[in-house]
Scaffold this motif. Structure first.
Motif, PDB file in Angstrom:
ATOM      1  N   LEU A   1      28.951  46.892  34.683  1.00  0.00           N
ATOM      2  CA  LEU A   1      28.859  45.323  34.488  1.00  0.00           C
ATOM      3  C   LEU A   1      30.330  44.522  35.193  1.00  0.00           C
ATOM      4  N   ALA A   2      31.281  44.967  35.078  1.00  0.00           N
ATOM      5  CA  ALA A   2      32.408  44.372  34.964  1.00  0.00           C
ATOM      6  C   ALA A   2      32.737  44.118  37.243  1.00  0.00           C
ATOM      7  N   MET A   3      32.539  44.680  37.695  1.00  0.00           N
ATOM      8  CA  MET A   3      32.322  45.393  39.696  1.00  0.00           C
ATOM      9  C   MET A   3      30.991  44.742  40.189  1.00  0.00           C
ATOM     10  N   ASP A   4      30.043  45.670  39.740  1.00  0.00           N
ATOM     11  CA  ASP A   4      28.933  45.613  40.287  1.00  0.00           C
ATOM     12  C   ASP A   4      28.352  44.041  41.564  1.00  0.00           C
ATOM     13  N   GLU A   5      27.979  44.200  42.742  1.00  0.00           N
ATOM     14  CA  GLU A   5      28.029  43.003  43.017  1.00  0.00           C
ATOM     15  C   GLU A   5      26.357  42.694  42.931  1.00  0.00           C
ATOM     16  N   THR A   6      25.615  43.943  42.937  1.00  0.00           N
ATOM     17  CA  THR A   6      24.035  43.097  42.470  1.00  0.00           C
ATOM     18  C   THR A   6      23.904  43.003  40.999  1.00  0.00           C
ATOM     19  N   VAL A   7      24.910  43.833  39.948  1.00  0.00           N
ATOM     20  CA  VAL A   7      24.216  43.581  38.795  1.00  0.00           C
ATOM     21  C   VAL A   7      25.294  42.419  38.490  1.00  0.00           C
ATOM     22  N   GLN A   8      26.130  41.103  39.590  1.00  0.00           N
ATOM     23  CA  GLN A   8      26.608  39.895  39.308  1.00  0.00           C
ATOM     24  C   GLN A   8      25.014  39.301  40.043  1.00  0.00           C
ATOM     25  N   PHE A   9      24.611  39.898  40.916  1.00  0.00           N
ATOM     26  CA  PHE A   9      23.652  39.114  41.340  1.00  0.00           C
ATOM     27  C   PHE A   9      22.499  38.465  40.627  1.00  0.00           C
ATOM     28  N   VAL A  10      22.073  39.575  39.632  1.00  0.00           N
ATOM     29  CA  VAL A  10      20.960  39.384  38.957  1.00  0.00           C
ATOM     30  C   VAL A  10      21.306  38.770  37.853  1.00  0.00           C
ATOM     31  N   VAL A  11      22.305  38.925  37.132  1.00  0.00           N
ATOM     32  CA  VAL A  11      23.165  37.786  36.313  1.00  0.00           C
ATOM     33  C   VAL A  11      22.697  36.806  36.800  1.00  0.00           C
ATOM     34  N   GLN A  12      23.323  36.190  37.639  1.00  0.00           N
ATOM     35  CA  GLN A  12      23.225  34.816  38.275  1.00  0.00           C
ATOM     36  C   GLN A  12      21.765  33.822  38.348  1.00  0.00           C
ATOM     37  N   VAL A  13      20.762  35.580  38.489  1.00  0.00           N
ATOM     38  CA  VAL A  13      19.788  34.673  38.625  1.00  0.00           C
ATOM     39  C   VAL A  13      18.934  34.003  37.343  1.00  0.00           C
ATOM     40  N   ALA A  14      19.652  35.330  36.724  1.00  0.00           N
ATOM     41  CA  ALA A  14      19.404  35.137  35.067  1.00  0.00           C
ATOM     42  C   ALA A  14      19.756  34.280  34.169  1.00  0.00           C
ATOM     43  N   ARG A  15      20.887  33.979  34.570  1.00  0.00           N
ATOM     44  CA  ARG A  15      21.602  32.116  34.458  1.00  0.00           C
ATOM     45  C   ARG A  15      21.163  31.025  35.219  1.00  0.00           C
ATOM     46  N   SER A  16      20.541  31.036  35.802  1.00  0.00           N
ATOM     47  CA  SER A  16      20.176  29.998  36.421  1.00  0.00           C
ATOM     48  C   SER A  16      18.165  29.589  35.559  1.00  0.00           C
ATOM     49  N   ARG A  17      18.130  30.809  35.582  1.00  0.00           N
ATOM     50  CA  ARG A  17      16.657  30.931  35.105  1.00  0.00           C
ATOM     51  C   ARG A  17      16.571  30.493  33.207  1.00  0.00           C
ATOM     52  N   LEU A  18      17.290  30.683  32.710  1.00  0.00           N
ATOM     53  CA  LEU A  18      17.749  29.991  31.272  1.00  0.00           C
ATOM     54  C   LEU A  18      18.530  28.520  31.534  1.00  0.00           C
ATOM     55  N   ILE A  19      18.629  28.056  32.481  1.00  0.00           N
ATOM     56  CA  ILE A  19      19.572  26.500  32.310  1.00  0.00           C
ATOM     57  C   ILE A  19      17.873  26.413  33.112  1.00  0.00           C
ATOM     58  N   GLU A  20      17.059  27.286  34.293  1.00  0.00           N
ATOM     59  CA  GLU A  20      16.016  26.799  33.874  1.00  0.00           C
ATOM     60  C   GLU A  20      15.060  25.594  33.013  1.00  0.00           C
ATOM     61  N   LEU A  21      15.449  27.496  32.446  1.00  0.00           N
ATOM     62  CA  LEU A  21      14.283  27.357  30.815  1.00  0.00           C
ATOM     63  C   LEU A  21      14.470  25.677  29.919  1.00  0.00           C
ATOM     64  N   GLY A  22      15.917  25.257  30.241  1.00  0.00           N
ATOM     65  CA  GLY A  22      16.591  24.921  29.439  1.00  0.00           C
ATOM     66  C   GLY A  22      17.266  25.538  27.783  1.00  0.00           C
ATOM     67  N   ARG A  23      18.067  26.730  27.953  1.00  0.00           N
ATOM     68  CA  ARG A  23      18.615  27.386  27.277  1.00  0.00           C
ATOM     69  C   ARG A  23      19.624  27.499  27.683  1.00  0.00           C
ATOM     70  N   PRO A  24      20.797  27.182  27.984  1.00  0.00           N
ATOM     71  CA  PRO A  24      21.329  27.841  28.497  1.00  0.00           C
ATOM     72  C   PRO A  24      22.741  28.271  28.212  1.00  0.00           C
ATOM     73  N   GLU A  25      22.052  27.636  26.719  1.00  0.00           N
ATOM     74  CA  GLU A  25      23.924  28.210  25.588  1.00  0.00           C
ATOM     75  C   GLU A  25      23.595  30.093  25.627  1.00  0.00           C
ATOM     76  N   GLU A  26      21.858  30.694  25.731  1.00  0.00           N
ATOM     77  CA  GLU A  26      22.070  32.186  25.787  1.00  0.00           C
ATOM     78  C   GLU A  26      22.623  32.432  25.995  1.00  0.00           C
ATOM     79  N   PHE A  27      23.012  32.374  27.122  1.00  0.00           N
ATOM     80  CA  PHE A  27      23.848  32.868  27.929  1.00  0.00           C
ATOM     81  C   PHE A  27      25.249  33.950  27.384  1.00  0.00           C
ATOM     82  N   ALA A  28      25.931  32.661  27.131  1.00  0.00           N
ATOM     83  CA  ALA A  28      26.649  33.290  25.088  1.00  0.00           C
ATOM     84  C   ALA A  28      26.415  34.844  24.827  1.00  0.00           C
ATOM     85  N   ASP A  29      25.289  35.078  24.877  1.00  0.00           N
ATOM     86  CA  ASP A  29      25.074  35.840  24.402  1.00  0.00           C
ATOM     87  C   ASP A  29      25.298  37.034  25.212  1.00  0.00           C
TER      88      ASP A  29
END
Length: 184
Positions: free
Chosen positions: A39-67
């Motif tokens: 979770l802390a170091m893997d580049e693939t995990v970091q890529f997946v997290v960035q994709v999910a974060r941008s998807r949350l922003i697209e959906l208008g729910r960026p505050e959910e990323f804090a969860d």
């Protein structure tokens, strides 16, 4: 990237798999499936997290990323109370804890954004089960420091209310006295 996929193909596959629930995808397919080190170091995990974060922003729910951030950090730290201790530890980069750092910034959009996001994370920490009383008090105190009550909001301006009341009484007296004169 898996099986020699391009990053665009990999991103499309991730988006397809997460659907309309990026937070659920992050919690169930990332936090639960990976080790704290991954979770802390893997580049693939970091890529997946960035994709999910941008998807949350697209959906208008960026505050959910804090969860996700809280769930990830709880797992990495070994529990909510350890995460809170780590959170309030002095940062080597700034030489102060995150609350002091946020309050030391000059007034402006950056300070307001950091204070708002820190308050959101702290508020979400408060609702976690197994939080001890000491850490609950630390979080509540930190939220109060970040968001002090407006000092001028509760009290009226010096003498303002009294002057208005005096004017009101004078005008009522004048009206009464003119009514008495007109009756005579």
């Amino acid at each position: 990237m898996a099986n020699n996929m391009t990053s665009a193909e990999f991103e499309a596959a991730i988006r397809d798999r997460m659907g309309a629930d990026p937070l659920g995808f992050l919690l169930h397919n990332v936090v639960e499936e990976y080790t704290p080190e991954e979770l802390a170091m893997d580049e693939t995990v970091q890529f997946v997290v960035q994709v999910a974060r941008s998807r949350l922003i697209e959906l208008g729910r960026p505050e959910e990323f804090a969860d996700y951030i809280i769930a990830k950090n709880i797992k990495i730290s070994g529990g909510i109370n350890q995460y809170i201790n780590n959170f309030f530890a002095e940062s080597p980069a700034y030489g102060m804890d995150p609350i002091d750092y946020a309050l030391s910034l000059p007034f402006g959009e950056r300070r307001a954004g950091i204070i708002e996001s820190t308050t959101i994370v702290l508020s979400k920490m408060l609702i976690q089960p197994d939080i001890n009383a000491e850490n609950r008090a630390r979080i509540e105190a930190a939220i109060d420091r970040l968001n002090p009550p407006n000092p001028g909001a509760a009290a009226p301006a010096a003498g303002g209310a009294r002057r208005r009341a005096q004017r009101r009484r004078r005008s009522i007296r004048r009206r009464r006295s003119t009514r008495r004169r007109s009756k005579n």
